[in-house]
Design a protein around this motif. Structure first.
Motif, short mmCIF file in Angstrom:
data_model
loop_
_atom_site.label_atom_id
_atom_site.label_comp_id
_atom_site.label_asym_id
_atom_site.label_seq_id
_atom_site.Cartn_x
_atom_site.Cartn_y
_atom_site.Cartn_z
N PRO A 98 31.10 -67.99 -37.69
CA PRO A 98 29.64 -67.93 -37.86
C PRO A 98 28.87 -68.30 -36.61
CG PRO A 98 30.65 -68.99 -39.75
CD PRO A 98 31.73 -68.81 -38.72
N ASN A 99 29.38 -69.26 -35.82
CA ASN A 99 28.66 -69.69 -34.63
C ASN A 99 29.04 -68.90 -33.38
OD1 ASN A 99 28.97 -72.59 -36.29
ND2 ASN A 99 26.94 -72.15 -35.44
N GLY A 100 29.80 -67.83 -33.57
CA GLY A 100 30.25 -67.09 -32.40
C GLY A 100 29.12 -66.55 -31.56
N ALA A 101 28.00 -66.19 -32.19
CA ALA A 101 26.88 -65.61 -31.45
C ALA A 101 25.90 -66.67 -30.95
CB ALA A 101 26.14 -64.61 -32.34
N VAL A 102 26.12 -67.94 -31.32
CA VAL A 102 25.19 -68.99 -30.93
C VAL A 102 25.33 -69.31 -29.45
CG1 VAL A 102 24.68 -71.45 -31.18
CG2 VAL A 102 25.00 -70.02 -33.20
N TRP A 103 26.55 -69.37 -28.97
CA TRP A 103 26.81 -69.90 -27.64
C TRP A 103 26.81 -68.82 -26.57
CZ3 TRP A 103 26.53 -74.94 -27.80
CH2 TRP A 103 26.94 -75.63 -28.96
N ASP A 104 26.24 -69.16 -25.42
CA ASP A 104 26.40 -68.39 -24.20
C ASP A 104 27.40 -69.13 -23.32
OD1 ASP A 104 24.54 -66.51 -24.98
OD2 ASP A 104 22.88 -67.45 -23.88
N GLU A 105 28.09 -68.41 -22.46
CA GLU A 105 29.01 -69.05 -21.53
C GLU A 105 28.22 -69.45 -20.28
OE1 GLU A 105 32.37 -66.50 -20.91
OE2 GLU A 105 33.32 -67.14 -22.79
N ALA A 106 28.14 -70.77 -20.04
CA ALA A 106 27.41 -71.28 -18.89
C ALA A 106 28.14 -70.99 -17.59
CB ALA A 106 27.17 -72.78 -19.04
N GLU A 107 29.46 -70.83 -17.69
CA GLU A 107 30.29 -70.52 -16.53
C GLU A 107 31.36 -69.54 -16.95
OE1 GLU A 107 31.94 -74.23 -15.35
OE2 GLU A 107 30.03 -75.10 -14.68
N GLU A 108 32.02 -68.92 -15.98
CA GLU A 108 33.14 -68.05 -16.29
C GLU A 108 34.28 -68.88 -16.89
OE1 GLU A 108 33.67 -64.70 -16.05
OE2 GLU A 108 31.51 -64.57 -15.69
N GLU A 125 53.19 -80.05 -32.38
CA GLU A 125 54.56 -80.36 -32.81
C GLU A 125 55.58 -79.96 -31.75
OE1 GLU A 125 55.32 -78.87 -36.73
OE2 GLU A 125 53.57 -79.87 -37.61
N LEU A 126 55.25 -80.33 -30.50
CA LEU A 126 56.12 -80.08 -29.37
C LEU A 126 56.32 -81.38 -28.60
CD1 LEU A 126 54.50 -76.79 -27.99
CD2 LEU A 126 56.65 -76.94 -29.28
N GLY A 127 57.36 -81.42 -27.79
CA GLY A 127 57.55 -82.56 -26.92
C GLY A 127 56.59 -82.52 -25.75
N GLU A 128 56.64 -83.55 -24.94
CA GLU A 128 55.79 -83.56 -23.75
C GLU A 128 56.35 -82.62 -22.70
OE1 GLU A 128 54.33 -87.38 -22.34
OE2 GLU A 128 55.05 -88.32 -24.19
N GLU A 129 55.46 -82.12 -21.84
CA GLU A 129 55.80 -81.23 -20.72
C GLU A 129 56.27 -79.85 -21.16
OE1 GLU A 129 55.13 -82.02 -17.56
OE2 GLU A 129 54.32 -83.89 -18.35
N GLU A 130 55.91 -79.42 -22.37
CA GLU A 130 56.18 -78.04 -22.78
C GLU A 130 55.11 -77.13 -22.18
OE1 GLU A 130 58.67 -76.82 -24.49
OE2 GLU A 130 59.65 -78.69 -25.08
N ALA A 131 55.52 -75.95 -21.72
CA ALA A 131 54.61 -75.06 -21.00
C ALA A 131 53.54 -74.48 -21.92
CB ALA A 131 55.40 -73.94 -20.34
N LEU A 132 52.30 -74.45 -21.42
CA LEU A 132 51.16 -73.94 -22.18
C LEU A 132 50.31 -73.03 -21.30
CD1 LEU A 132 49.77 -77.30 -23.66
CD2 LEU A 132 51.16 -75.63 -24.90
N PHE A 133 49.66 -72.06 -21.94
CA PHE A 133 48.52 -71.39 -21.35
C PHE A 133 47.27 -72.13 -21.81
CE2 PHE A 133 51.27 -67.50 -21.34
CZ PHE A 133 51.24 -67.28 -19.97
N GLY A 134 46.34 -72.38 -20.89
CA GLY A 134 45.10 -73.04 -21.25
C GLY A 134 43.90 -72.23 -20.79
N CYS A 135 42.78 -72.46 -21.43
CA CYS A 135 41.53 -71.83 -21.00
C CYS A 135 40.38 -72.76 -21.36
CB CYS A 135 41.33 -70.46 -21.64
SG CYS A 135 39.85 -69.60 -21.04
N ASP A 136 39.56 -73.11 -20.37
CA ASP A 136 38.40 -73.97 -20.58
C ASP A 136 37.12 -73.15 -20.50
OD1 ASP A 136 40.08 -76.10 -20.82
OD2 ASP A 136 39.63 -76.96 -18.85
N ARG A 137 36.22 -73.43 -21.42
CA ARG A 137 34.91 -72.77 -21.44
C ARG A 137 33.81 -73.82 -21.54
NH1 ARG A 137 38.17 -69.06 -24.23
NH2 ARG A 137 37.80 -66.87 -23.65
N LEU A 138 32.74 -73.62 -20.77
CA LEU A 138 31.54 -74.43 -20.89
C LEU A 138 30.49 -73.57 -21.55
CD1 LEU A 138 29.99 -77.05 -20.37
CD2 LEU A 138 29.36 -76.14 -18.12
N LEU A 139 30.05 -73.98 -22.74
CA LEU A 139 29.15 -73.17 -23.55
C LEU A 139 27.77 -73.81 -23.63
CD1 LEU A 139 31.64 -72.62 -26.52
CD2 LEU A 139 31.32 -71.15 -24.51
N THR A 140 26.77 -73.01 -23.87
CA THR A 140 25.41 -73.53 -24.03
C THR A 140 24.69 -72.76 -25.13
OG1 THR A 140 23.32 -74.02 -22.89
CG2 THR A 140 24.46 -72.00 -22.25
#
Length: 258
Positions: A98-108, A125-140
């Motif tokens: 529902p809130n998908g249209a509320v936010w704009d991306e302040a940065e790429e 449910e994984l141990g430490e140091e398991e490989a991950l893909f991450g993505c950070d977004r700053l929304l406004t």
């Protein structure tokens, strides 16, 4: 004129007197405090004492300092953004928040490779140091200026056989769709906690002094209840409230002895 006669450090006495005036409504929410000169005259104390008293009240979250404007009693108004924590699915298989249209991306969006920590490993449910893909977004939120920090963490093995391996910055709704396309039936769990922000969070979210954040952790689970995706949303607790739709689950069948 208010005379200070209570025990304790002088700045604490002044802070207590100002606090009492705020709680009695003499200084209304959103209203400016008297100037330093006026407070010095009112309480018959020095400028450093007044400044220390104001600093103590800032730390308590009773007042905020607006640069170039002075000190103001913090408003007790309602949050400016309501976040509906629902996930819907359209007839053609797309996922919609529902809130998908509320936010704009302040940065790429910032995609990166990372590893589980103790905290994220427990949720996935994984141990430490398991490989991950991450993505950070700053929304406004364009209507109110409210900011939010969103993070997506997906284990490498979850992305195998899906477009997520090549596009870790995919939106959560699209990620859900990709996972269902490879035969996974999804459900979600979410926890919410309030905590004080780290310095980088306070800066990114542009928070006033002594303002906690709401830290949401949403886990996407597969058919076998295995955690597949971890999403973290951080937003100022003074700007947002959360709304949930709650339905009744069927009570598990009770086992009977043969």
């Amino acid at each position: 004129m208010t005379e200070i006669q209570r025990p304790g450090a002088l700045y604490q006495q002044v802070a207590a007197a100002i606090r009492e005036a705020i709680l009695k409504g003499e200084f209304a929410p959103g209203a400016p405090l008297p100037s330093e000169a006026q407070l010095i005259e009112r309480y018959k104390v020095s400028r450093p004492t007044v400044r220390n008293a104001v600093a103590a009240l800032r730390a308590e979250g009773l007042i905020e300092v607006r640069h170039g404007k002075g000190s103001f009693v913090r408003s007790d108004g309602q949050p400016t953004v309501t976040l509906e924590r629902r996930i819907s699915r359209t007839s053609d298989g797309r996922f919609v928040m529902p809130n998908g249209a509320v936010w704009d991306e302040a940065e790429e969006p910032t995609p990166y490779r990372s590893h589980t920590t103790k905290a994220t490993g427990q949720l996935l449910e994984l141990g430490e140091e398991e490989a991950l893909f991450g993505c950070d977004r700053l929304l406004t939120d364009p209507a109110s200026g409210t900011r939010a920090m969103h993070r997506t963490l997906i284990p490498f093995e979850v992305t195998e056989g899906t477009p997520l391996a090549e596009a870790p910055d995919t939106s959560p709704a699209s990620a859900y769709e990709f996972l269902t396309q490879v035969g996974r039936k999804l459900w979600w769990s979410e926890t919410v906690r309030a905590r004080m922000p780290l310095p980088d969070e306070r800066t990114a979210l542009q928070l006033p002094d002594a303002t906690p954040i709401l830290h949401l952790a949403r886990v996407t689970h597969g058919t076998d209840d295995r955690p597949l995706i971890l999403e973290e949303l951080r937003v100022g607790a003074d700007r947002a409230e959360l709304a949930y739709r709650i339905t009744a689950d069927k009570e598990p069948a009770r086992r009977t002895r043969p």
